[in-house]
Design a protein around this motif. Structure first.
Motif, mmCIF file in Angstrom:
data_model
loop_
_atom_site.group_PDB
_atom_site.id
_atom_site.type_symbol
_atom_site.label_atom_id
_atom_site.label_comp_id
_atom_site.label_asym_id
_atom_site.label_seq_id
_atom_site.Cartn_x
_atom_site.Cartn_y
_atom_site.Cartn_z
ATOM 1 N N SER A 48 0.828 -1.204 0.000
ATOM 2 C CA SER A 48 0.000 0.000 0.000
ATOM 3 C C SER A 48 0.862 1.254 0.000
ATOM 4 O O SER A 48 0.568 2.233 -0.697
ATOM 5 C CB SER A 48 -0.931 0.002 1.219
ATOM 6 N N MET A 107 -7.433 5.037 3.998
ATOM 7 C CA MET A 107 -7.482 3.667 3.505
ATOM 8 C C MET A 107 -8.247 2.784 4.485
ATOM 9 O O MET A 107 -9.116 3.260 5.210
ATOM 10 C CB MET A 107 -6.080 3.136 3.239
ATOM 11 N N SER A 108 -7.984 1.490 4.446
ATOM 12 C CA SER A 108 -8.647 0.512 5.329
ATOM 13 C C SER A 108 -10.160 0.503 5.149
ATOM 14 O O SER A 108 -10.896 0.158 6.069
ATOM 15 C CB SER A 108 -8.291 0.776 6.797
ATOM 16 N N PHE A 109 -10.628 0.927 3.966
ATOM 17 C CA PHE A 109 -12.053 0.877 3.620
ATOM 18 C C PHE A 109 -12.907 1.746 4.536
ATOM 19 O O PHE A 109 -14.120 1.510 4.657
ATOM 20 C CB PHE A 109 -12.570 -0.570 3.631
ATOM 21 N N GLN A 132 -9.181 4.204 -0.230
ATOM 22 C CA GLN A 132 -9.266 2.776 -0.505
ATOM 23 C C GLN A 132 -10.689 2.336 -0.194
ATOM 24 O O GLN A 132 -11.189 2.542 0.916
ATOM 25 C CB GLN A 132 -8.271 1.989 0.352
ATOM 26 N N ARG A 133 -11.360 1.731 -1.178
ATOM 27 C CA ARG A 133 -12.756 1.327 -0.997
ATOM 28 C C ARG A 133 -12.909 -0.172 -1.229
ATOM 29 O O ARG A 133 -12.089 -0.816 -1.889
ATOM 30 C CB ARG A 133 -13.674 2.088 -1.954
ATOM 31 N N GLU A 134 -13.977 -0.722 -0.679
ATOM 32 C CA GLU A 134 -14.308 -2.127 -0.906
ATOM 33 C C GLU A 134 -14.765 -2.322 -2.345
ATOM 34 O O GLU A 134 -15.584 -1.558 -2.856
ATOM 35 C CB GLU A 134 -15.443 -2.568 0.031
ATOM 36 N N THR A 135 -14.261 -3.361 -2.991
ATOM 37 C CA THR A 135 -14.725 -3.703 -4.329
ATOM 38 C C THR A 135 -15.285 -5.117 -4.396
ATOM 39 O O THR A 135 -15.803 -5.527 -5.427
ATOM 40 C CB THR A 135 -13.586 -3.566 -5.356
ATOM 41 N N ASP A 191 -5.239 1.355 -9.328
ATOM 42 C CA ASP A 191 -5.022 -0.079 -9.492
ATOM 43 C C ASP A 191 -6.069 -0.650 -10.422
ATOM 44 O O ASP A 191 -7.102 -0.032 -10.683
ATOM 45 C CB ASP A 191 -5.052 -0.801 -8.133
ATOM 46 N N ALA A 210 -9.936 -0.264 -6.627
ATOM 47 C CA ALA A 210 -10.152 -0.146 -5.185
ATOM 48 C C ALA A 210 -9.510 1.120 -4.632
ATOM 49 O O ALA A 210 -9.958 1.658 -3.623
ATOM 50 C CB ALA A 210 -9.598 -1.369 -4.460
ATOM 51 N N TRP A 211 -8.446 1.584 -5.278
ATOM 52 C CA TRP A 211 -7.742 2.789 -4.858
ATOM 53 C C TRP A 211 -8.147 3.949 -5.743
ATOM 54 O O TRP A 211 -7.963 3.913 -6.963
ATOM 55 C CB TRP A 211 -6.242 2.577 -4.931
#
Length: 244
Positions: free
Chosen positions: A48, A126-128, A155-158, A233, A237-238
């Motif tokens: 990361s 980050m860390s959703f 950073q999100r959940e995908t 990415d 997710a980023w």
């Protein structure tokens, strides 16, 4: 997201502080349900940090929101980035401070309440957290601290938590993960409990995750004065955003 043996036996911690979050297992539990000892035991998150490093100019100061025990903090410092590490858990921040690492400043605060009166070339969330917390308040805090021309990295959940394609168990870096519970919690939301096991110790973390899809992302960012810049990415997710 993600029992110690000793002379006095295992020490268990439990936490239920923010609405919809809880945690259990040995050691202190942060207000968001995260287990301090679990994250403190994990290796620095070099992948990361490398992604962040590639997105900004060398030496850019980073405001790391929700720094936890410093997994990314330490890796960013190693890449030459001064870091202001923010978390509302004193126990988490103590793990960063105990490392006696130069180039890092710690600030204890809830992210949504943070107002340092400073601007940073990189604000990192980050860390959703954008899926789990008060989304608008979190993004407002990011915008409040982003320098003109700076980047806000999210950073999100995908991956889905519900449905036949949702993961049930996996392992990496010596940790076994298990989805103990995943239930609908309203439109595009899931109430989830994850179990983490390593070295004979086990923790649980319960939280509510709300989808943030490509279709709604531009409007969500715009509501906090941000605009989508690019994805960092292949999984998208980023997210890189800039002040509008």
């Amino acid at each position: 997201m993600d029992a110690r043996d000793g002379e006095a036996g295992p020490v268990a911690g439990t936490g239920r502080n923010r609405e919809g979050t809880a945690g259990s297992g040995p050691g202190a539990i942060a207000p968001d349900g995260s287990a301090v000892e679990f994250y403190a035991a994990m290796a620095p998150d070099e992948a990361s940090a490398a992604l962040v490093h590639a997105a900004v100019p060398a030496g850019t100061p980073v405001l790391e929101l929700g720094a936890g025990a410093g997994r990314v903090t330490r890796a960013l410092l190693a890449l030459g980035h001064p870091v202001t590490a923010v978390d509302d858990s004193a126990e988490m921040l103590a793990r960063i401070e105990d490392a006696r690492t130069e180039g890092v400043r710690t600030v204890r605060s809830a992210i949504q309440d943070l107002d340092l009166g400073e601007r940073f070339g990189c604000v990192l969330l980050m860390s959703f957290l954008v899926n789990y917390g008060d989304r608008a308040a979190l993004l407002d805090a990011c915008r409040r601290h982003a320098a003109p021309g700076g980047l806000v990295l999210l950073q999100r959940e995908t991956r889905p938590w519900l449905g036949p394609d949702a993961p049930r168990a996996w392992s990496h870096d010596g940790v076994d993960f298990e989805v103990v519970r995943a239930e609908p919690a309203g439109p595009d939301a899931a109430a989830v409990t994850i179990g983490y096991s390593t070295g004979g110790r086990r923790w649980t973390h319960s939280f509510t995750s709300r989808r943030l899809g490509d279709d709604e992302l531009p409007a969500v960012l715009a509501a906090s004065g941000l605009r989508l810049d690019r994805f960092l990415d292949g999984d998208r997710a980023w997210v890189a955003a800039r002040p509008a």
